[in-house]
Design an enzyme around this catalytic site. Structure first.
Site, PDB file in Angstrom:
ATOM      1  N   LYS A 188     -20.168  43.496  46.579  1.00  0.00           N
ATOM      2  CA  LYS A 188     -19.891  42.200  45.951  1.00  0.00           C
ATOM      3  C   LYS A 188     -18.528  41.710  46.434  1.00  0.00           C
ATOM      4  O   LYS A 188     -17.480  42.203  46.015  1.00  0.00           O
ATOM      5  CB  LYS A 188     -19.868  42.299  44.421  1.00  0.00           C
ATOM      6  CG  LYS A 188     -19.892  40.909  43.797  1.00  0.00           C
ATOM      7  CD  LYS A 188     -19.025  40.712  42.585  1.00  0.00           C
ATOM      8  CE  LYS A 188     -17.609  40.350  42.833  1.00  0.00           C
ATOM      9  NZ  LYS A 188     -17.345  38.956  43.246  1.00  0.00           N
ATOM     10  N   GLU A 263      -8.210  50.772  44.419  1.00  0.00           N
ATOM     11  CA  GLU A 263      -6.986  50.421  45.149  1.00  0.00           C
ATOM     12  C   GLU A 263      -6.453  49.147  44.508  1.00  0.00           C
ATOM     13  O   GLU A 263      -7.061  48.073  44.608  1.00  0.00           O
ATOM     14  CB  GLU A 263      -7.245  50.231  46.645  1.00  0.00           C
ATOM     15  CG  GLU A 263      -5.907  50.211  47.385  1.00  0.00           C
ATOM     16  CD  GLU A 263      -6.031  49.912  48.870  1.00  0.00           C
ATOM     17  OE1 GLU A 263      -7.047  50.245  49.471  1.00  0.00           O
ATOM     18  OE2 GLU A 263      -5.077  49.313  49.404  1.00  0.00           O
ATOM     19  N   CYS A 297      -1.680  43.889  49.070  1.00  0.00           N
ATOM     20  CA  CYS A 297      -1.315  44.859  48.043  1.00  0.00           C
ATOM     21  C   CYS A 297      -0.111  45.680  48.518  1.00  0.00           C
ATOM     22  O   CYS A 297       0.653  46.179  47.709  1.00  0.00           O
ATOM     23  CB  CYS A 297      -2.489  45.744  47.687  1.00  0.00           C
ATOM     24  SG  CYS A 297      -3.322  46.434  49.107  1.00  0.00           S
ATOM     25  N   GLU A 395       3.842  42.118  40.232  1.00  0.00           N
ATOM     26  CA  GLU A 395       3.265  41.807  41.544  1.00  0.00           C
ATOM     27  C   GLU A 395       3.044  40.299  41.628  1.00  0.00           C
ATOM     28  O   GLU A 395       2.275  39.730  40.860  1.00  0.00           O
ATOM     29  CB  GLU A 395       1.923  42.537  41.722  1.00  0.00           C
ATOM     30  CG  GLU A 395       1.336  42.279  43.094  1.00  0.00           C
ATOM     31  CD  GLU A 395       0.011  43.005  43.331  1.00  0.00           C
ATOM     32  OE1 GLU A 395      -0.880  42.941  42.476  1.00  0.00           O
ATOM     33  OE2 GLU A 395      -0.124  43.635  44.398  1.00  0.00           O
TER      34      GLU A 395
END
Ligand code: NDP
Length: 499
Positions: A188, A263, A297, A395
């Site tokens: 997906k 992750e 990331c 982040e």
């Protein structure tokens, strides 16, 4: 790798995709479409079906059938390797087309997208080798009457949920390893960047992958992604995305205790010592925050720099960022393209406003860039940042760099570790002792010494702390998708229990 040399034009009409189940393209039919607009140009480029939970069930059934009947999981690994190698060849021959659709949906520079597709082909080639070298263990030391084996078996049906920042690269850091292990897949992609995940389906079929081994169900994360993590007939989910949604995956996976690979986010330090080659370090730091508009990331978003050179280094980085070519992602010369989603654009601009409100000093950038269409943000550098500020802790996932000075090696290590994340880190120094001490003491799954964002199929990816579970790529990447079985084999006549 051939270079992208000419600027391609935008499509006249959006390209219509179906979804992919059991080796067949499925048309949207009555289902609604999601229309994707290119973030760099604000024109519609693709239309992707919004699948239903029933579509997901169909895909999982196909993947289960394909796994259980052994058409892929039980054939000799050399045959799996052949398919992966053929897929690599087709990827290379269709690299221009894949890069074009990736750029249109994601907003990344076309030359970068082209290089990423090349990297993806390398992943398939490496995983083909791993398919053939994967093995277990034997114990010949259990005495005359017993022999022991440890075998690896594919884990089964794997659900693969991927994000929008590297739609094709992240996919290809996982798919070839999962297939090499003998598993089958239901993928997906993020709803906003589904095109290349669907194109991979055609490529794998052409390469000879049996029907049902790679299925793609498109749609939103909250519907299809959530249903996938809850699904009782999926054995493992590999999820890449935010730590917040990663946490939701952990809760949802409890139904059948499926294995999770996660992750997640990062707030990655770049530690620069005064004895580093400052010119190289400034270039690396600019690359670390500018690459993919900071939507990685592993972006180096915290610059922890030795106080004695902080002011000089700040100027060096700002000068590098001022020279980066920002603009139309379809221009082969562009180095930084558009921000991928409207929501992410808003998030980044809000963080820039927060940095100002919290009292950080703006050195360069600081807002949106207007190219007449699309959404762009200037690489932004904030100095005088304290560890308590939101721009130092959270982040941002954009081209915003927070600079914090340090006075000693121990302080640099403590500052680098002052985060809930542990995905990646870089250290810049010419002193081998400092480089090794920092590498050993900073808690991060990926480490770079005098470089940053380097990668390839050989070395594994993954995080410490709240950056995730498990590893992808490398030999670890194939092992993640296997189960271990212990086998005791009695030799000769059994010593009776019942006499
Ligand atoms: P998400 O974590 O929401 O999305 C990542 C993937 O998960 C997408 O495929 C998404 O689908 C899917 N998803 C969304 N909700 C669920 C759910 N409940 N269950 C299962 N899957 C789900 O990231 P966002 O796109 O919202 O970005 C938000 C922030 O996440 C960014 O600002 C950044 O900080 C971080 N991020 C980190 C990434 C990384 O590589 N570590 C990658 C992307 C984001 P869909 O997009 O279709 O909704």
């Amino acid at each position: 790798m051939d270079q992208v040399v000419a600027r391609q034009s935008l499509p006249d009409t959006p390209r219509i995709f179906g979804f992919f189940v059991d080796g067949k393209r499925m048309e949207a039919g009555e289902r609604a479409y999601f229309e994707r607009r290119s973030p760099g140009h604000d024109v519609p480029v693709t239309r992707i079906p919004k699948c239903t939970r029933e579509d997901l069930d169909l895909a999982v059934k196909a993947a289960r059938r394909a796994f259980e009947d052994g058409r892929w999981s039980r054939i000799p690994a050399v045959e799996r390797a052949d398919v992966l190698l053929r897929a690599a060849q087709i990827l290379r021959s269709r690299a221009g087309e894949l890069a074009y659709w990736e750029t249109l949906e994601n907003g990344k520079p076309i030359s970068q997208a082209r290089a990423e597709v090349d990297g993806c082909a390398g992943m398939f080639e490496y995983a083909a080798g791993l398919a053939r070298t994967l093995h277990g263990d034997a114990f010949n030391n259990l005495g005359d009457g017993m022999f022991g084996l440890v075998t690896r078996e594919p884990i089964g049906v794997v659900g693969l949920i991927t994000p929008w920042n590297f739609p094709f690269l992240i996919l290809c850091e996982r798919v070839p390893y999962i297939l090499a292990a003998g598993c089958t897949i239901v993928a997906k992609p993020s709803e906003v960047t589904s095109a290349t995940t669907l194109m991979l389906a055609e490529i794998l079929s052409e390469a000879g992958l049996p029907d049902g081994c790679y299925n793609v169900v498109t749609g939103s994360g909250s519907v299809i992604g959530q249903a996938m993590t809850e699904h009782l007939d999926i054995d493992m989910v590999s999820f890449t995305g935010s730590t917040a949604v990663g946490r939701r995956c952990v809760e949802a996976a409890g139904g059948n205790f499926k294995k999770l690979g996660l992750e997640l986010g990062g707030k990655n330090p770049q530690i620069v010592f005064a004895d580093a080659d400052l010119e190289d370090a400034a270039d690396g730091v600019a690359f670390g925050i500018g690459f993919n508009t900071g939507q990685c990331c592993v972006s180096g978003s915290r610059l922890i720099v030795e106080r004695s050179v902080a002011s000089e280094f700040e100027k060096l980085v700002a000068a590098k960022l001022a020279k980066v070519r920002i603009g139309d992602p379809l221009d082969p010369a562009t180095q930084i393209g558009a921000i991928t989603t409207t929501a992410q654009n808003r998030t980044i601009l809000d963080y820039i406003a927060k940095g100002r409100e919290e009292g950080a000093r703006l050195v360069c950038g600081g807002g949106a860039l207007d190219f007449g269409r699309g959404q762009y943000i200037a690489p932004t550098l904030f100095a005088d940042v304290t560890g308590a500020m939101a721009i130092a802790r959270e982040e941002i996932f954009g081209p915003v760099l927070a600079v914090m000075p340090f006075d000693s090696e121990a302080e640099a290590i403590a500052m680098a570790n002052d985060t809930v994340y542990g995905l990646a880190a870089s250290v810049w120094t010419k002193n081998i002792d400092k480089a090794l001490n920092v590498t050993r003491r900073v808690r991060a799954g990926r480490f770079w010494v005098n470089t940053t964002l380097a990668g390839g199929p050989e070395l594994p990816l993954g995080g410490f702390k709240q950056s995730g579970w498990g590893r992808e790529a490398g030999s670890y990447g194939i092992e993640e998708y296997t189960q271990i079985k212990s086998v005791h084999i009695e030799i000769g006549k059994r010593e009776p229990w019942v006499r």
